[in-house]
Design a protein around this motif. Sequence first.
Motif, mmCIF file in Angstrom:
data_model
loop_
_atom_site.group_PDB
_atom_site.id
_atom_site.type_symbol
_atom_site.label_atom_id
_atom_site.label_comp_id
_atom_site.label_asym_id
_atom_site.label_seq_id
_atom_site.Cartn_x
_atom_site.Cartn_y
_atom_site.Cartn_z
ATOM 1 N N CYS A 170 0.855 -1.180 0.000
ATOM 2 C CA CYS A 170 0.000 0.000 0.000
ATOM 3 C C CYS A 170 0.895 1.234 0.000
ATOM 4 N N LEU A 221 -4.890 3.244 -2.455
ATOM 5 C CA LEU A 221 -6.152 3.137 -1.721
ATOM 6 C C LEU A 221 -7.015 4.375 -1.901
ATOM 7 N N ALA A 231 -5.934 2.029 6.730
ATOM 8 C CA ALA A 231 -5.423 1.409 5.507
ATOM 9 C C ALA A 231 -5.379 -0.112 5.639
ATOM 10 N N ALA A 235 -7.287 -2.421 2.998
ATOM 11 C CA ALA A 235 -6.504 -3.295 2.131
ATOM 12 C C ALA A 235 -6.833 -4.769 2.360
#
Length: 254
Positions: A170, A221, A231, A235
């Motif tokens: 990410c 994202l 996050a 994710a």
Amino acid sequence: MARTDFRTPRLCVTAPLAEGEAVTLTSEQTNYLVNVLRLGEGARVLLFNGRDGEFAASLARLSRKAASLVVGERTRPQETPPDVDYLFAPLKHTRLDYVAQKAVEMGARRLRPIVTRRTQVSRLNIERLTANAIEACEQCGVIWTPEVAAPEPLERTLAEWPAGRLLVFCDEEAPQRSPLDALSNARANGGVSLIIGPEGGFDEGERAAILAIPGVVRLSLGPRVLRADTAAVAALTLIQATLGDWPKPARMRQ
């Protein structure tokens, strides 16, 4: 009938489980059942240890400070956890508690703390991290137990990366495109790991080292920069919907 019984208290124990065995509870578990929940002798409790499945048990040898459980029939066979690892830079206590619980709820089988150049937390309480992960299992019906690794430097993690294991990165600097498309085209036959950086992100050298891993998927994202704990949930949701154990939409199966 529901697959999981959420009305009955569930405890994780270390002892082997088999019908007819007696399990001695810790003082914390005794306090929870006897003093917090106020269960009486004979009350039904569900047990799991991550190896033998889930068993029904009844409360016995009751006092305010000591109690045991008599194991009854097995209610669920042992489940294999998703082959999903969560790699993260340690956060401050409250946010770390949250992310440990949510990562396990989302199916992360292993929590791997990594130390980066911008990691702000220098000491990590592994016992507290493990306790939060186990609590998530007890409350959410998970009967496998997550592994919690000791912290290690990011450089060592990347140097020892297993061939064939997918790494989902990410990256707030990644070009914005559909994360579902990026993941649905990936291959995770050797398992999948998610890596999320600290507050402030990875530095350029770390970013380059991560991107050098064969088969890494660089994930955006969206247009907003998310906090590390947010996050992680976002994710892991995407990973389970495309590569994990959630039912796949028809377009993903094509």
